[in-house]
Design an enzyme around this catalytic site. Structure first.
Site, PDB file in Angstrom:
ATOM      1  N   HIS A   1       1.051  -1.400   0.066  1.00  0.00           N
ATOM      2  CA  HIS A   1       0.186   0.040  -0.010  1.00  0.00           C
ATOM      3  C   HIS A   1       0.907   1.097  -0.073  1.00  0.00           C
ATOM      4  CE1 HIS A   1      -3.417  -2.526   0.744  1.00  0.00           C
ATOM      5  NE2 HIS A   1      -2.837  -3.266   1.882  1.00  0.00           N
TER       6      HIS A   1
ATOM      7  N   HIS B   1       6.072   6.719   6.107  1.00  0.00           N
ATOM      8  CA  HIS B   1       5.860   6.295   4.960  1.00  0.00           C
ATOM      9  C   HIS B   1       5.173   7.247   3.840  1.00  0.00           C
ATOM     10  CE1 HIS B   1       2.065   6.164   7.470  1.00  0.00           C
ATOM     11  NE2 HIS B   1       1.532   6.768   6.607  1.00  0.00           N
TER      12      HIS B   1
HETATM   13 ZN   LIG Z   1      -0.011   7.664   5.975  1.00  0.00          ZN
END
Ligand SMILES: [Zn+2]
Length: 256
Positions: free
Chosen positions: A96, A121
């Site tokens: 993801h 991230h």
């Molecule tokens: Zn995030």
């Protein structure tokens, strides 16, 4: 449960393992590993219906990300202070996003609470907006307090000069689900702007299960990365941003 051929084409090692097990045992496959994504039937508008544990994605009233109305940020809260340090880590493609997981990256004082940094991230385009203004990509620095509360520092990026601090990460992103060790230790301080002035709001995970009670600190000053770096990320994840969520009367605070 039928086996979804679309999922098969996006298969992962764990998926094949589950599939093999399911075929061998005749069981309902991949239990607990619900496929979700950013498009189509498994996209954000359906997250809340994919699985009981994801219901908050649909019914939650304090969801993230949001478009931050800067003028409503009147209350002033404590400045952010960081005690980050260079840490060993891994560059992970979790299916993801690309995540940099830090073994021992230090901590930040957020709203008077000490939070240890766990990972950072990226989302493209940036998930948060400020007064309707979007950015091509953002980093979320995820922290956890001793009592298990989550806090996220959001760093917005403009396209510009190469980001040297992210050089190794963006040059070594696994194209498929998997991970590689960082060759050089990573210090989260290196991707912070010089000013830590921020907007803060109470939100949620921006991915299933969309759990609430996550404190967000979105830094006002964007930093830069190069077009090549942005394109390198987009080659792996063309789009991995949840759409904006309603504010529902939440108060925005700010700090300098
Ligand atoms: Zn995030």
């Amino acid at each position: 449960m039928s086996i979804n051929l679309i999922n098969l084409s996006k298969a992962k090692h764990t998926f094949f393992a589950s599939l093999a097990l399911a075929l061998l045992s005749g069981a309902c496959f991949a239990e607990g590993a619900v496929q979700w994504g950013y498009e189509g039937k498994v996209g954000p508008s359906n997250w809340g219906s994919l699985e009981k544990e994801f219901a908050t994605c649909k019914v939650g009233q304090m969801q993230a990300p949001i478009d931050i109305p800067s003028k409503s940020a009147t209350a002033v809260t404590a400045p952010i202070t960081t005690k980050y340090k260079a840490s060993a880590g891994e560059i992970i493609n979790n299916g993801h996003t690309i995540q940099v997981a830090l073994a021992d990256g230090g901590s930040a004082m957020l709203g008077g609470v000490d939070y240890k940094i766990l990972q950072l991230h990226f989302h493209t385009p940036a998930e948060e907006k400020i007064d309707g203004k979007g950015f091509p990509i953002n980093a979320h620095l995820v922290h956890k307090s001793a009592d298990g509360k989550l806090a996220v520092i959001g760093v917005l990026f403009n396209e510009g000069s190469e980001n040297k601090s992210l050089k190794e990460v963006f040059a070594n992103m696994p194209a498929k689900e998997g991970k590689v060790a960082l060759k050089s230790n990573f210090d989260a301080t290196s991707i912070l702007p010089s000013s830590l002035a921020y907007y803060s709001y109470s939100g949620s995970l921006t991915t299933p299960p969309c759990s609430e009670g996550v404190s967000f600190y979105i830094l006002k000053a964007p930093i830069e990365l190069s077009k090549d770096q942005l394109n390198a990320f987009k080659k792996v994840f063309k789009m991995n941003a949840r759409p904006l969520q309603p504010l529902n009367g939440r108060k925005i605070t700010q700090g300098s």
